[in-house]
Design a protein around this motif. Structure first.
Motif, short mmCIF file in Angstrom:
data_model
loop_
_atom_site.label_atom_id
_atom_site.label_comp_id
_atom_site.label_asym_id
_atom_site.label_seq_id
_atom_site.Cartn_x
_atom_site.Cartn_y
_atom_site.Cartn_z
N SER A 15 7.40 0.18 -6.70
CA SER A 15 8.20 0.36 -5.49
C SER A 15 7.56 1.47 -4.67
O SER A 15 7.29 2.56 -5.19
N CYS A 16 7.29 1.21 -3.41
CA CYS A 16 6.65 2.20 -2.54
C CYS A 16 7.55 3.43 -2.40
O CYS A 16 8.76 3.31 -2.21
N ILE A 17 6.95 4.61 -2.51
CA ILE A 17 7.73 5.85 -2.38
C ILE A 17 7.62 6.44 -0.97
O ILE A 17 8.08 7.55 -0.71
N GLY A 18 6.99 5.69 -0.07
CA GLY A 18 7.00 6.03 1.35
C GLY A 18 6.45 7.41 1.67
O GLY A 18 5.37 7.81 1.20
N ALA A 19 7.18 8.16 2.47
CA ALA A 19 6.72 9.46 2.96
C ALA A 19 6.53 10.48 1.83
O ALA A 19 5.87 11.51 2.02
N ALA A 20 7.09 10.21 0.65
CA ALA A 20 6.94 11.13 -0.48
C ALA A 20 5.58 10.98 -1.16
O ALA A 20 5.23 11.79 -2.02
N CYS A 21 4.81 9.96 -0.77
CA CYS A 21 3.53 9.70 -1.42
C CYS A 21 2.54 10.81 -1.11
O CYS A 21 2.43 11.28 0.03
N GLU A 22 1.79 11.24 -2.13
CA GLU A 22 0.85 12.34 -1.96
C GLU A 22 -0.43 11.93 -1.25
O GLU A 22 -1.24 12.78 -0.86
N ASP A 23 -0.66 10.65 -1.07
CA ASP A 23 -1.87 10.19 -0.37
C ASP A 23 -1.53 8.90 0.36
O ASP A 23 -1.75 7.81 -0.13
N THR A 24 -0.97 9.04 1.56
CA THR A 24 -0.48 7.88 2.29
C THR A 24 -1.55 6.81 2.46
O THR A 24 -2.73 7.10 2.67
N CYS A 25 -1.12 5.56 2.38
CA CYS A 25 -2.05 4.44 2.61
C CYS A 25 -2.30 4.23 4.10
O CYS A 25 -3.06 3.34 4.49
N CYS A 26 -1.65 5.05 4.93
CA CYS A 26 -1.80 4.93 6.39
C CYS A 26 -2.80 5.94 6.93
O CYS A 26 -2.75 6.31 8.11
N ALA A 27 -3.69 6.42 6.08
CA ALA A 27 -4.70 7.39 6.51
C ALA A 27 -5.90 7.31 5.58
O ALA A 27 -5.79 6.86 4.44
N LEU A 83 2.03 5.93 13.11
CA LEU A 83 2.94 6.66 12.21
C LEU A 83 3.82 7.62 13.00
O LEU A 83 3.39 8.20 14.00
N THR A 84 5.04 7.82 12.52
CA THR A 84 5.90 8.87 13.07
C THR A 84 5.46 10.21 12.49
O THR A 84 4.66 10.28 11.55
N GLU A 85 6.00 11.30 13.01
CA GLU A 85 5.68 12.62 12.48
C GLU A 85 6.11 12.76 11.02
O GLU A 85 5.53 13.55 10.26
N ASP A 86 7.14 12.01 10.61
CA ASP A 86 7.63 12.06 9.24
C ASP A 86 6.85 11.16 8.29
O ASP A 86 7.16 11.08 7.10
N GLY A 87 5.86 10.42 8.81
CA GLY A 87 5.04 9.58 7.96
C GLY A 87 5.53 8.16 7.79
O GLY A 87 5.05 7.45 6.92
#
Length: 402
Positions: A15-27, A83-87
């Motif tokens: 399950s994706c942990i979203g903004a809590a992820c230590e290495d976002t897949c969006c960067a 992305l938003t500022e919150d990730g």
């Protein structure tokens, strides 16, 4: 329609942990946009995102395809501009999941088709997926089920039709060898390579009679302590490992690496092994041996299952041994990845005077995101191997024994 589906036991736990992820897949890497989604973005009329999408998602002009038709711009920090500022993803939040491009909608999930069966797995470049894949001490098990599965719009890997006849036999044999914990993983990998090397010498028209006896013979090697002792006594040569490490550092300096998480691991390795243009290879070899004996080896005595799980997931997700032009090339790429991971971990262990599960997860995940998803580096290493004559089974053994 209902399809037979094969997946590792870990798959449904993700399950994706979203903004809590230590290495976002969006960067940290390129995000390709498929043609169908690109056209959906261009046809949006009322959304406040219309102009933002137009500015930040552009056509792919270099070798475009239906899968890679457009690309999302990255900002100055190499983060997705949507992305938003919150990730969180603006597209998902304002337009819904159906407007995500293929890359974003399925990651870190991967799909393959083998004959009529669909296979599902996770890619290890996602930190949460990496924890699920790597940290199961019992090893990776598999489940066969039947599901409603629509493949429309999915990018799916498959086994070439001319390789399907023996694919299952070879895959099951490979995973059996890799999960045989009577021997150390490096010895299992050497036996696997010896088998593949021998099989490649046999004309394919003779496989129908020779494949099964050959697999039985090499499985028995893992049960024969006398033969395994011969494997254990094969020679080491650390010079090539050190040269590969220097090549990695050059790759970083020429702009080939953007992930800060991976750069931290690479810098640890460089400092601990004293690797730079002026360094002495003999000194680096001695540091390597020291850190291996003091930190890496003691940790792996209790945690070798982590690297086993890496190799099994690699084999399953990449349709090994059908993921390269020939079987031996598939084996070489597997060994290159394992050797590079081991090299980094030994350096990191030396720099921190210990090796922890958290460090191993950080390295394997960020290495996968940086190297496995950008094949140019490994292809360059492969080319270097060939040009220097280090492309035989004997040299693969040297890499594993180092």
């Amino acid at each position: 329609m209902k399809r037979e589906v094969l997946f590792p036991e870990y798959y449904k736990k993700f399950s994706c942990i979203g903004a809590a992820c230590e290495d976002t897949c969006c960067a940290g890497w390129n995000v390709n946009v498929d043609k169908a989604t690109f056209q959906k973005y261009r046809n949006i009329r009322k959304s406040e995102l219309k102009e933002e999408l137009k500015q930040n998602i552009t056509r792919e002009r270099s070798n475009p395809s239906d899968y890679s038709y457009g690309k999302i711009k990255m900002d100055e920090k190499n983060r997705c501009t949507m992305l938003t500022e919150d990730g969180w993803c603006k597209i998902h939040a304002e337009l819904g999941e159906e407007y995500l491009c293929h890359t974003c909608s399925v990651y870190p999930r991967a799909y393959n088709a083998v004959e009529s069966r669909i296979e599902k797995s996770l890619t290890i470049s996602c930190p949460e997926a990496a924890r699920l894949i790597l940290l199961d001490e019992e090893g990776i098990g598999f489940i066969i089920d039947e599901e409603q599965f629509n493949t429309s719009g999915l990018i799916i890997g498959n086994v070439p039709s001319n390789e399907q006849k023996y694919f299952w036999d070879l895959r099951l044999f490979t995973i059996d060898i890799l999960q045989n914990r009577k021997q150390y993983l490096e010895d299992r990998l050497i036996v696997l390579g010896m088998f593949i090397h021998k099989l490649c010498e046999i004309p394919k028209e003779e496989w129908s009679t020779q494949l099964q006896p050959l697999m039985h013979r090499y499985k028995n090697i893992l049960e024969d302590n006398g033969q395994i002792e011969l494997v254990k006594n094969l020679p080491q040569n650390l010079a090539f490992q050190m040269n590969m490490a220097k090549d990695l550092i050059k790759y970083r300096l020429t702009g080939g690496v953007s992930s800060q998480r991976y750069l931290e691991c690479l810098n640890d390795m460089q400092m601990a092994l004293n690797l730079n243009d002026k360094s002495n290879i003999d000194e680096s070899k001695e540091l390597y041996k020291k850190h291996y004996d003091n930190y890496y080896s003691p940790f792996m005595k209790n945690h070798e299952y982590i690297l086993e799980n890496y190799t099994v997931n690699y084999v399953f997700r990449n349709l090994f041994p059908s993921n390269q032009p020939n079987m031996f090339e598939s084996y070489v790429m597997l060994i290159l990845n394992i050797s590079m991971i081991k090299l980094h971990l030994i350096g990191m262990a030396g720099q921190h005077k210990e090796l922890t599960i958290e460090q191993v997860i950080k390295l394997i995940q960020s290495y996968s995101k940086t190297i496995e998803h950008h094949s140019d580096y490994l292809q360059n290493v492969r080319k270097m191997l060939q040009e220097s004559g280090y492309s035989t089974m004997a040299h693969m053994i040297v890499l594993l024994k180092s």
